[in-house]
Design an enzyme around this catalytic site. Structure first.
Site, PDB file in Angstrom:
ATOM      1  N   GLY A  77       0.832  -1.203   0.000  1.00  0.00           N
ATOM      2  CA  GLY A  77       0.000   0.000   0.000  1.00  0.00           C
ATOM      3  C   GLY A  77       0.859   1.242   0.000  1.00  0.00           C
ATOM      4  N   ASN A  78       0.245   2.374   0.257  1.00  0.00           N
ATOM      5  CA  ASN A  78       0.999   3.624   0.308  1.00  0.00           C
ATOM      6  C   ASN A  78       0.391   4.563   1.343  1.00  0.00           C
ATOM      7  OD1 ASN A  78      -1.040   5.408  -1.061  1.00  0.00           O
ATOM      8  ND2 ASN A  78      -0.731   3.871  -2.664  1.00  0.00           N
TER       9      ASN A  78
END
Ligand code: CTP
Length: 406
Positions: free
Chosen positions: A207-208
Site C-alpha cells: 500500500g501507500n
C-alpha cells in the site's frame, strides 16, 4: 480571532449545532449563538450560553441599548446557519426580520453559510427550491444536504451535513470568500481518492501513505459548487463521505480502474487524485504466508494498469470525447531533476489536461490537512498553489478546470 455567528433553526438536527459551536470555540473563534425561538424546543439556551461563553437571545427586544439586531450582523466575520430549516430559509429569502436571527442576516455583509436539514419532501418542494435559489442569488452559500437516514425510517437528501464538514467549509470561506461559486451545476465529475492496496495474502498488502484527504476535499468542494460527484475511494484514514456525493469503495488498482472507466463515461471531468500502486504481487496466497515459506526478495511483482493514461487513450479513441482529465503527481526531486522538472515530464507523458503537483516527503502532503504545489496545464500554464487547506487547493483546481469543460 474571527467573530462567528452560529444561527440555529428549529429542527431535530439542532443538537448537532452544539458540536459545531464547540469546534469554533476550541479553534479560537469568538462565537455568538442565535437560535430561533423554536430551536430552543430542541436545545436549551443554557447549553448554547455555556458552549459559546456568550449570552443567547432569540428576539430583537432583549438588550435594546446595544442594538444587537444590527450590531451582531455588522460585526460578524462569518455567519453559519445549522440547521437551516425550510421555514428559516423561507423567511431569510424573503428578507423578513421578525426575530434576532433573520434581522442579523439582513445586516451581515460577511460570508453566510446555510447548512440545510429537513425531510426530503420539504427539500425538494418547489417553494424550498425557489428559496434556496434566491438565497444563492443574494450571495449566500447554501450547502447541499447529506443523503441518508432522516429522523424516523425515511432516507434521502435532507440530512444535516456533519459538523466537521460544515466547519471545514466555513474555514474555507475564511481563507477565500469566493471559493464556492455555483459554477459546476449540471456537471458530472468523477474523483478518485486514497491509496490502493494490493494483497499478498489474507493479512498483508502493498500500500501507500495516501490519506485520501485531498481527493475527498475535491469531491466535497465540487459537490458544493453544484456538480454531481462520484467519488471512487480507495483506502483512506476513515474519512466521512462528503455531503451530496456518491461514494464507490474499491481496494485494488484493478478495481479502481474498473470503477473509474465505468463512471468516466459521459462525465465532464475525471480527477485522478488516488495514489495508485504501480506494482502488484503476481500471486496472492489464499492462506497466510509463513516466514519459512518464502525467501526474502522472492515476491514476484507485475505492473498495474495506468488508469490515467488509459483515460487519455480512451479520449483519443473517441470514447471519452469532451471529458477533461486531471492528474496528480506527488514528487520528490532527485539527481535527475527537481520536482517541477519531473512534473513537466509526467504531464507530457500522461497527456492529461491539468497536473496537480505536490512536493512530498518531510511531513508534506501526506496525511496532513494543508497542502501547496503547482498546477501545470497542457497549454504550458504554470500556477503556483499557495499553502492552504486541502479544500482551498481543491477550489483552485476547480477554478482551472472550469474553462476546460465542454
Ligand atoms: N496513476 C494511475 N494509474 C497508475 C499510477 C498512477 O492512474 N497505475 C495516476 C495517479 O492517480 C495520478 C497520476 O497517475 O493522477 C500520477 O501518479 P504517479 O504515481 O505520480 O505516476 P507514475 O506514472 O506512477 O509515475 P512515477 O514513475 O513517478 O511513479
Amino acid at each position: 480571532m474571527t467573530r462567528v455567528i452560529v444561527g440555529v433553526g428549529g429542527g431535530i438536527a439542532a443538537y448537532k449545532s452544539c458540536a459545531l459551536v464547540r469546534r469554533f470555540t476550541e479553534t479560537g473563534h469568538e462565537v455568538r449563538v442565535i437560535p430561533t425561538e423554536s430551536a430552543l424546543q430542541f436545545v436549551g439556551k443554557a447549553t448554547f450560553e455555556a458552549l459559546s461563553g456568550n449570552p443567547v437571545n432569540t428576539g430583537v427586544f432583549a438588550d435594546v441599548p446595544e442594538v444587537p439586531h444590527v450590531r451582531l450582523g455588522q460585526e460578524a466575520d462569518l455567519v453559519v446557519i445549522a440547521p437551516a430549516t425550510a421555514d428559516l430559509m423561507a423567511r431569510a429569502a424573503s428578507g423578513r426580520a421578525d426575530d434576532l436571527l433573520t434581522a442579523t442576516l439582513l445586516t451581515a455583509r460577511c460570508p453566510v453559510l446555510f447548512a440545510p436539514a429537513m425531510h426530503t419532501e420539504m427539500w425538494e418542494h418547489p417553494a424550498t427550491v425557489a428559496n434556496v435559489a434566491t438565497l444563492r442569488a443574494h450571495g449566500a452559500i447554501v450547502m447541499e444536504p447529506a443523503h441518508g437516514r432522516l429522523t424516523g425510517a425515511d432516507t434521502g437528501p435532507g440530512r444535516l451535513p456533519e459538523p466537521e464538514e460544515i466547519f471545514g467549509l466555513a474555514m474555507l470561506l475564511q481563507e477565500r470568500a469566493d471559493a464556492i461559486p455555483r459554477d459546476l451545476e449540471g456537471r458530472r465529475v468523477v474523483v478518485s481518492a486514497g491509496g490502493t492496496r494490493e494483497p499478498l495474502d489474507p493479512v498483508r498488502f502493498l500500500g501507500n501513505r495516501s490519506s485520501g484527504k485531498q481527493g475527498y476535499a475535491l469531491a466535497r468542494v465540487a459537490a458544493q459548487r453544484g456538480a454531481h460527484v462520484t467519488l471512487i475511494a480507495g483506502n483512506t484514514i476513515g474519512l466521512e463521505p462528503p455531503a451530496g456525493v456518491e461514494v464507490v469503495h474499491v481496494t485494488t488498482a484493478e478495481q479502481l480502474k474498473v470503477a473509474v472507466d465505468k463512471h468516466a463515461l459521459g462525465a465532464d471531468a475525471v480527477i485522478m487524485a488516488a495514489a495508485v500502486a504501480d506494482f502488484r504481487p503476481v500471486n496472492v496466497a489464499a492462506a497466510k504466508i509463513k516466514k519459512g515459506a518464502v525467501e526474502p526478495n522472492s515476491i514476484e511483482l507485475s505492473k498495474t494498469p495506468d488508469i490515467l493514461a488509459g483515460l487519455v487513450q480512451s479520449r483519443r479513441d473517441g470514447l471519452l470525447a469532451g471529458t477533461a482529465i486531471v492528474g496528480f503527481a506527488a514528487e520528490t526531486g532527485d539527481e535527475h531533476g527537481d520536482v517541477l522538472t519531473h512534473a513537466r515530464a509526467k504531464l507530457a507523458r500522461k497527456g492529461c489536461d491539468l497536473l496537480v503537483v505536490n512536493a512530498v516527503g518531510e511531513g508534506k502532503a501526506f496525511e496532513v490537512d494543508h497542502n501547496d504545489g503547482w498546477l501545470l496545464g497542457a497549454d504550458g500554464t504554470e500556477i503556483a498553489l499557495d499553502h492552504g487547506s486541502k479544500a482551498l487547493l481543491a477550489s483552485r483546481v476547480l477554478d482551472a478546470l472550469g474553462p476546460l469543460l465542454r
